[in-house]
Design a protein around this motif. Structure first.
Motif, PDB file in Angstrom:
ATOM      1  N   ALA A 122     -18.129 -29.456  -2.016  1.00 27.14           N
ATOM      2  CA  ALA A 122     -18.897 -28.330  -2.561  1.00 27.14           C
ATOM      3  C   ALA A 122     -19.048 -27.222  -1.521  1.00 27.14           C
ATOM      4  O   ALA A 122     -18.954 -26.032  -1.847  1.00 27.14           O
ATOM      5  CB  ALA A 122     -20.274 -28.801  -3.037  1.00 27.14           C
ATOM      6  N   LEU A 123     -19.257 -27.592  -0.268  1.00 27.14           N
ATOM      7  CA  LEU A 123     -19.370 -26.581   0.790  1.00 27.14           C
ATOM      8  C   LEU A 123     -18.040 -25.890   1.048  1.00 27.14           C
ATOM      9  O   LEU A 123     -17.990 -24.660   1.189  1.00 27.14           O
ATOM     10  CB  LEU A 123     -19.858 -27.221   2.089  1.00 27.14           C
ATOM     11  N   THR A 124     -16.961 -26.654   1.129  1.00 27.20           N
ATOM     12  CA  THR A 124     -15.676 -26.030   1.439  1.00 27.20           C
ATOM     13  C   THR A 124     -15.213 -25.113   0.319  1.00 27.20           C
ATOM     14  O   THR A 124     -14.642 -24.052   0.563  1.00 27.20           O
ATOM     15  CB  THR A 124     -14.604 -27.093   1.732  1.00 27.20           C
ATOM     16  N   SER A 125     -15.477 -25.495  -0.928  1.00 21.22           N
ATOM     17  CA  SER A 125     -15.078 -24.626  -2.041  1.00 21.22           C
ATOM     18  C   SER A 125     -15.929 -23.366  -2.067  1.00 21.22           C
ATOM     19  O   SER A 125     -15.447 -22.277  -2.380  1.00 21.22           O
ATOM     20  CB  SER A 125     -15.163 -25.366  -3.372  1.00 21.22           C
ATOM     21  N   THR A 126     -17.201 -23.485  -1.716  1.00 24.16           N
ATOM     22  CA  THR A 126     -18.075 -22.313  -1.621  1.00 24.16           C
ATOM     23  C   THR A 126     -17.554 -21.354  -0.559  1.00 24.16           C
ATOM     24  O   THR A 126     -17.486 -20.140  -0.764  1.00 24.16           O
ATOM     25  CB  THR A 126     -19.508 -22.742  -1.265  1.00 24.16           C
ATOM     26  N   HIS A 127     -17.180 -21.891   0.579  1.00 27.71           N
ATOM     27  CA  HIS A 127     -16.671 -21.069   1.680  1.00 27.71           C
ATOM     28  C   HIS A 127     -15.401 -20.333   1.259  1.00 27.71           C
ATOM     29  O   HIS A 127     -15.248 -19.133   1.491  1.00 27.71           O
ATOM     30  CB  HIS A 127     -16.392 -21.948   2.902  1.00 27.71           C
ATOM     31  N   ALA A 128     -14.498 -21.049   0.610  1.00 28.98           N
ATOM     32  CA  ALA A 128     -13.233 -20.440   0.190  1.00 28.98           C
ATOM     33  C   ALA A 128     -13.471 -19.291  -0.784  1.00 28.98           C
ATOM     34  O   ALA A 128     -12.875 -18.221  -0.667  1.00 28.98           O
ATOM     35  CB  ALA A 128     -12.329 -21.492  -0.440  1.00 28.98           C
ATOM     36  N   ARG A 129     -14.359 -19.495  -1.754  1.00 29.88           N
ATOM     37  CA  ARG A 129     -14.618 -18.439  -2.744  1.00 29.88           C
ATOM     38  C   ARG A 129     -15.222 -17.203  -2.106  1.00 29.88           C
ATOM     39  O   ARG A 129     -14.845 -16.082  -2.401  1.00 29.88           O
ATOM     40  CB  ARG A 129     -15.559 -18.956  -3.846  1.00 29.88           C
ATOM     41  N   ASN A 130     -16.196 -17.409  -1.234  1.00 32.35           N
ATOM     42  CA  ASN A 130     -16.889 -16.268  -0.663  1.00 32.35           C
ATOM     43  C   ASN A 130     -16.062 -15.541   0.389  1.00 32.35           C
ATOM     44  O   ASN A 130     -16.158 -14.328   0.523  1.00 32.35           O
ATOM     45  CB  ASN A 130     -18.238 -16.707  -0.088  1.00 32.35           C
ATOM     46  N   ILE A 131     -15.241 -16.263   1.132  1.00 31.75           N
ATOM     47  CA  ILE A 131     -14.356 -15.614   2.100  1.00 31.75           C
ATOM     48  C   ILE A 131     -13.296 -14.799   1.375  1.00 31.75           C
ATOM     49  O   ILE A 131     -12.938 -13.690   1.768  1.00 31.75           O
ATOM     50  CB  ILE A 131     -13.691 -16.664   3.026  1.00 31.75           C
ATOM     51  N   ASP A 132     -12.788 -15.326   0.274  1.00 29.07           N
ATOM     52  CA  ASP A 132     -11.797 -14.581  -0.504  1.00 29.07           C
ATOM     53  C   ASP A 132     -12.393 -13.337  -1.143  1.00 29.07           C
ATOM     54  O   ASP A 132     -11.669 -12.431  -1.548  1.00 29.07           O
ATOM     55  CB  ASP A 132     -11.217 -15.466  -1.619  1.00 29.07           C
ATOM     56  N   GLY A 133     -13.734 -13.314  -1.263  1.00 28.28           N
ATOM     57  CA  GLY A 133     -14.379 -12.158  -1.859  1.00 28.28           C
ATOM     58  C   GLY A 133     -14.220 -12.077  -3.350  1.00 28.28           C
ATOM     59  O   GLY A 133     -14.422 -11.036  -3.959  1.00 28.28           O
ATOM     60  N   ALA A 134     -13.863 -13.198  -3.979  1.00 29.28           N
ATOM     61  CA  ALA A 134     -13.664 -13.187  -5.425  1.00 29.28           C
ATOM     62  C   ALA A 134     -15.009 -13.304  -6.108  1.00 29.28           C
ATOM     63  O   ALA A 134     -15.767 -14.218  -5.854  1.00 29.28           O
ATOM     64  CB  ALA A 134     -12.767 -14.352  -5.834  1.00 29.28           C
ATOM     65  N   ALA A 135     -15.320 -12.336  -6.972  1.00 29.31           N
ATOM     66  CA  ALA A 135     -16.533 -12.436  -7.780  1.00 29.31           C
ATOM     67  C   ALA A 135     -16.191 -13.273  -8.988  1.00 29.31           C
ATOM     68  O   ALA A 135     -15.605 -12.853  -9.896  1.00 29.31           O
ATOM     69  CB  ALA A 135     -16.997 -11.047  -8.213  1.00 29.31           C
ATOM     70  N   GLY A 136     -16.507 -14.506  -8.995  1.00 30.08           N
ATOM     71  CA  GLY A 136     -16.082 -15.340 -10.104  1.00 30.08           C
ATOM     72  C   GLY A 136     -17.206 -16.158 -10.642  1.00 30.08           C
ATOM     73  O   GLY A 136     -18.356 -15.819 -10.512  1.00 30.08           O
ATOM     74  N   VAL A 137     -16.845 -17.253 -11.236  1.00 27.15           N
ATOM     75  CA  VAL A 137     -17.839 -18.163 -11.747  1.00 27.15           C
ATOM     76  C   VAL A 137     -18.650 -18.657 -10.570  1.00 27.15           C
ATOM     77  O   VAL A 137     -18.096 -19.090  -9.575  1.00 27.15           O
ATOM     78  CB  VAL A 137     -17.157 -19.375 -12.408  1.00 27.15           C
TER      79      VAL A 137
END
Length: 523
Positions: free
Chosen positions: A501-516
């Motif tokens: 859960a932490l690693t997926s959070t990091h990946a989404r926020n670093i990519d800057g994708a506004a998603g789900v």
């Protein structure tokens, strides 16, 4: 100043005014509709994994009204059919095709152009005559533009849809049709409601929960430039970002603080173990656990990372007044205290907890049987977190509230339920994470341990610790359900999803994708 890890929840009228400022031209609104549709399609595909995934030959039923909510639904169907070449859709125009607004008409043209024969319109009479099986029903009739009452014809459609069992997954866009401050008798009954851009306040009204289903917030970037003040906020996974990054190379165990846990009894020996295991996964540096002496050797053999302290137990097999000297000694070196998991409700034990509450000087979290009015009264002006479910809240609510006002200036309430929310003196924060996979004994113990460990690491900010714990717990639950389904799991498996859960959070926020605001599909 509002934190950067939550976004405001607005009334329907406030949301309409906010969107009018942002979406100032038809082309900007069209771009936002397409962005929302991609997010909706992606979110549905991810959430569908909890029941085995969206089939390659999925059949969709799309309910379309007059406005842009219907356009969002049509564009979302287009995105799904684009990713699933064997999927097909039937469209029910609830007010007729010609009544649709221009952008909804544009969305329909694009869907038909892309899908061809895979896209067919259907009348309500045809639907009732040959109902068929649908994998997904998308509700795009009203959205947040709905104003009661619900007209008779639409009510009939929705009543039939709600009663048609061969629909595997029901998704509402923004708001289930027929829901406003109150729900109409035949409002659309969603499994998931996808709030696009802004969470509208009717979805967090408890009485609307049976129509809203599970809430998902799709961030379209509406609050990037500025935010508006609201006492109700929706949590986003950015709250976990500091935990997902690198730790200092100059740190040691004391850097990450010390949590003391008090719990366990002959009647409930497992709860404190679950809480302690979750605390260890929180990243806290040290954990000391005070438990009945008969249990300590077994616990120490199974979990040697923890400093287990066996205390004299009373005749009921729980902790009593005799353990107070040990508690006082350990609290001198602790940064936070967790009291309650597996404690039991023996009168001697509860009096011991009350005395601890009266004396404690570090931030403290109360859970389970420690959630008593006499205990919360002792800490009402101190720094504390309490984590009740609805039944426990009935016991302590009168101590925490005067009318609608939360009267614990440094306290934090985590009210667990289908839509867990965190309240302090300044507002309420709702978590759109987690689901029925958490409806098992032990999930609350793990949440308490997780928040307790985070509280030790940020003792001056109990709200942050509580919000982080709730989001992290919910994200891990979502990953667990997507990997193994909602049924055939053990609750302790949740612990193995905290890292992903932490690693997926990091990946989404670093990519800057506004998603789900929820995790991607499990690895």
């Amino acid at each position: 100043m509002e934190p950067d890890w939550s976004h405001p929840i607005l009334s329907c009228d406030e949301a309409k005014a906010w969107e009018a400022q942002l979406l100032s031209t038809e082309e900007i609104e069209w771009q936002a509709m397409n962005h929302a549709a991609e997010q909706i399609a992606g979110a549905i595909a991810i959430d569908f994994e909890e029941i085995g995934g969206l089939p390659a030959d999925a059949r969709l039923l799309v309910l379309v009204g007059k406005g842009h909510n219907g356009g969002d639904a049509l564009l979302a169907a287009r995105a799904i059919l684009g990713k699933f070449p064997r999927a097909s859709t039937a469209i029910l125009f609830c007010f007729g095709e010609t009544a649709m607004r221009p952008l909804a008409q544009r969305a329909l043209r694009q869907l038909r152009q892309m899908a061809g024969a895979r896209c067919q319109s259907v009348t309500f009479a045809e639907l009732k005559k040959e109902p068929g099986v649908y994998d997904l029903c998308l509700d795009g009739i009203f959205g947040f533009q709905f104003r009661p009452p619900l007209d008779e014809k639409t009510a009939e459609v929705l009543a039939w849809i709600n009663g048609h069992s061969p629909i595997r997954f029901r998704a509402a866009i923004d708001l289930p049709s027929g829901v406003s401050k109150e729900a109409a008798p035949h409002a659309f009954r969603a499994d998931f409601t996808y709030a696009t851009g802004i969470v509208k306040s009717p979805v967090v009204i408890e009485a609307n929960g049976e129509w809203v289903g599970r809430l998902r917030y799709l961030d379209l970037g509406f609050f990037v430039a500025k935010k508006t003040v609201s006492k109700q906020q929706v949590l986003i996974d950015r709250v976990l970002m500091p935990l997902a990054g690198l730790r200092s190379s100059r740190s040691d165990k004391r850097t990450y603080r010390h949590l003391c846990v008090i719990g366990g009894s002959h009647s409930y020996p497992g709860a404190v173990v679950l809480a302690v295991r979750a605390a260890l996964r929180s990243g806290v540096g040290l954990v000391t656990a005070l438990v009945p002496e008969a249990l300590a050797p077994h616990y120490a053999a199974e979990h040697p990372e923890v400093m287990w302290v066996g205390c004299r137990q009373n005749s009921a097999g729980g902790l009593g007044p005799d353990c107070l000297p040990s508690v006082r000694e350990k609290l001198d070196r602790a940064d936070a205290l967790l009291v309650g998991p597996g404690l039991g409700a023996d009168s001697e034990t509860l009096e011991m907890v009350r005395q601890i509450a009266a004396e404690v000087k570090v931030p403290v979290l109360f859970d389970a049987d420690a959630l008593r009015p006499e205990v919360i009264t002792e800490v009402r002006k101190k720094t504390f977190v309490c984590t009740p479910h609805a039944g426990e809240f009935k016991r302590i609510g009168p101590v925490l509230y005067s009318g609608d006002e939360f009267v614990a200036p440094c306290g934090v309430l985590v009210l667990k339920g289908p839509l867990t929310h965190v309240t302090n003196a300044h507002g309420t924060y709702y978590s759109p994470f987690g689901g029925p996979v958490l409806a098992r004994g032990g999930s609350g113990d793990m949440l308490a341990g997780l928040i307790g460990g985070l509280l030790a690491q940020s003792p001056d900010d109990p709200l942050l610790a509580a919000c982080r714990g709730v989001v992290w717990h919910g994200l891990a639950a979502d990953l667990l359900a997507r990997a193994h389904g909602q049924v055939a799991v053990e609750n302790s498996q949740l612990l193995e999803q905290l890292g992903p859960a932490l690693t997926s959070t990091h990946a989404r926020n670093i990519d800057g994708a506004a998603g789900v605001h929820g995790p991607e599909r499990p690895a």
